[in-house]
Design a protein around this motif. Sequence first.
Motif, PDB file in Angstrom:
ATOM      1  N   SER A 332      37.045  27.237  65.209  1.00  0.00           N
ATOM      2  CA  SER A 332      36.438  26.384  64.179  1.00  0.00           C
ATOM      3  C   SER A 332      37.476  25.905  63.170  1.00  0.00           C
ATOM      4  O   SER A 332      37.431  24.756  62.718  1.00  0.00           O
ATOM      5  N   VAL A 333      38.447  26.781  62.843  1.00  0.00           N
ATOM      6  CA  VAL A 333      39.497  26.376  61.912  1.00  0.00           C
ATOM      7  C   VAL A 333      40.396  25.322  62.554  1.00  0.00           C
ATOM      8  O   VAL A 333      40.832  24.374  61.897  1.00  0.00           O
ATOM      9  N   SER A 334      40.659  25.461  63.860  1.00  0.00           N
ATOM     10  CA  SER A 334      41.471  24.440  64.529  1.00  0.00           C
ATOM     11  C   SER A 334      40.719  23.111  64.594  1.00  0.00           C
ATOM     12  O   SER A 334      41.319  22.044  64.444  1.00  0.00           O
ATOM     13  N   LEU A 335      39.402  23.175  64.782  1.00  0.00           N
ATOM     14  CA  LEU A 335      38.603  21.948  64.768  1.00  0.00           C
ATOM     15  C   LEU A 335      38.600  21.317  63.382  1.00  0.00           C
ATOM     16  O   LEU A 335      38.638  20.091  63.242  1.00  0.00           O
ATOM     17  N   ASN A 336      38.557  22.174  62.342  1.00  0.00           N
ATOM     18  CA  ASN A 336      38.593  21.638  60.985  1.00  0.00           C
ATOM     19  C   ASN A 336      39.915  20.933  60.722  1.00  0.00           C
ATOM     20  O   ASN A 336      39.954  19.870  60.098  1.00  0.00           O
ATOM     21  N   THR A 337      40.999  21.531  61.205  1.00  0.00           N
ATOM     22  CA  THR A 337      42.297  20.885  61.064  1.00  0.00           C
ATOM     23  C   THR A 337      42.317  19.568  61.838  1.00  0.00           C
ATOM     24  O   THR A 337      42.892  18.572  61.387  1.00  0.00           O
TER      25      THR A 337
END
Length: 391
Positions: A332-337
């Motif tokens: 999810s953090v990689s998607l946010n980035t």
Amino acid sequence: MTSHQTSPRFAPTALMLGNIVTGCSVLAPAGMLPELAAGLGIGIHTAGLLITFGAVVLCICSPLTAWLTSRFDRRQLLAATLLVLTLGNLGSAFVPDYAGLLALRLLMLAVGALYTPQAAGTAALISPVETRGSTIAYVFLGWSLAAAVGLPLITFIGSHSGWRAAYLAVGAAGAISLLLLTWRLPSGLKGAPVALKTWTELARNRMVVLLLLITTLQMSGQFVIFTFMGPLLNRLTGADANQVGLVFAIYGACGFLGVVIATRIVDGWGAYRTSLLFSCLLFAGIAVWTLGAGSYSLMAVAVAIWGLGFASTNSMQQVRLVAAAPPLASASVSLNTSVLYIGQAIGSALGGSLFARGWLDATGYAAMGFAMLALLAILASRPRLPVAVLA
């Protein structure tokens, strides 16, 4: 996590320093658009495409590389990423033309897309649950420092010694950061493997999808202005390179202050209320910039208000995403980035189009529209029931 000889309490600082290098690598062209345009014989709008195309590569490669490298040791992975960023910036100082610079930048950022999401996921691994929010926010302080210190220095070096010297300086900083990270980050850190079904689970999570929308809107609005902040200040107020550098410094210093405040209050306030506070500051700053266009002092004050919100809002997004689906945090953090860079691409493309047409005032109103939509989306993301501090 297994035991390590190096104390984990030093690790967040090593991760934060890597974010400084990553932030400078991504933002560098914005600090020296006039020098790049003059040195490469291109227009300012064309130079701005270094940011637009770079953001497109970043948004594609961030989730892709997170999936492909999820089983790797985090210290080795992050060190390799910093090595590529270091070599990419050093190489940029010696390319002969715009095409070469663009190609090298895209290659460098395709790998560099790994760093920020993996650093956030690693911060979650090395911190206890009760301080996870503040640890992640601290790691993202690196982006604030990239804007507070890195971007003004890039602007100063670029205007006085040329854009090639600025790239050499970023490369040197990357080499130092690489050594510190290799020294301080514990080995043996691995997150949960990212499987294809992970993305499906995230897509079905309403809160995750809403948070990703908020990030996209916030970044789109900011980069309509930010990409061309220097040329806009020059055209609207007659600001010279030193005055532009001062505004970048104000922006970054206030961003640093905002993240420090957010880090202090998030564990007590909760990430939702903290996010709402700093998003309101972000919108207020953009509004003052828009309405004060033409006055250097007013626009500088606007940037100070806006700066308080720019990095802290993204830090809170990371904290809320980790809390929304803890087992899927790395993805999810990689998607946010990824959507952060989608926002950069949308904003810089729109800002470049408006700038090229001479519609300078319209950039502010477009940014305000995106920031208002982001605020409405944040209100819609309010937790339904009493939840834990990080919810």
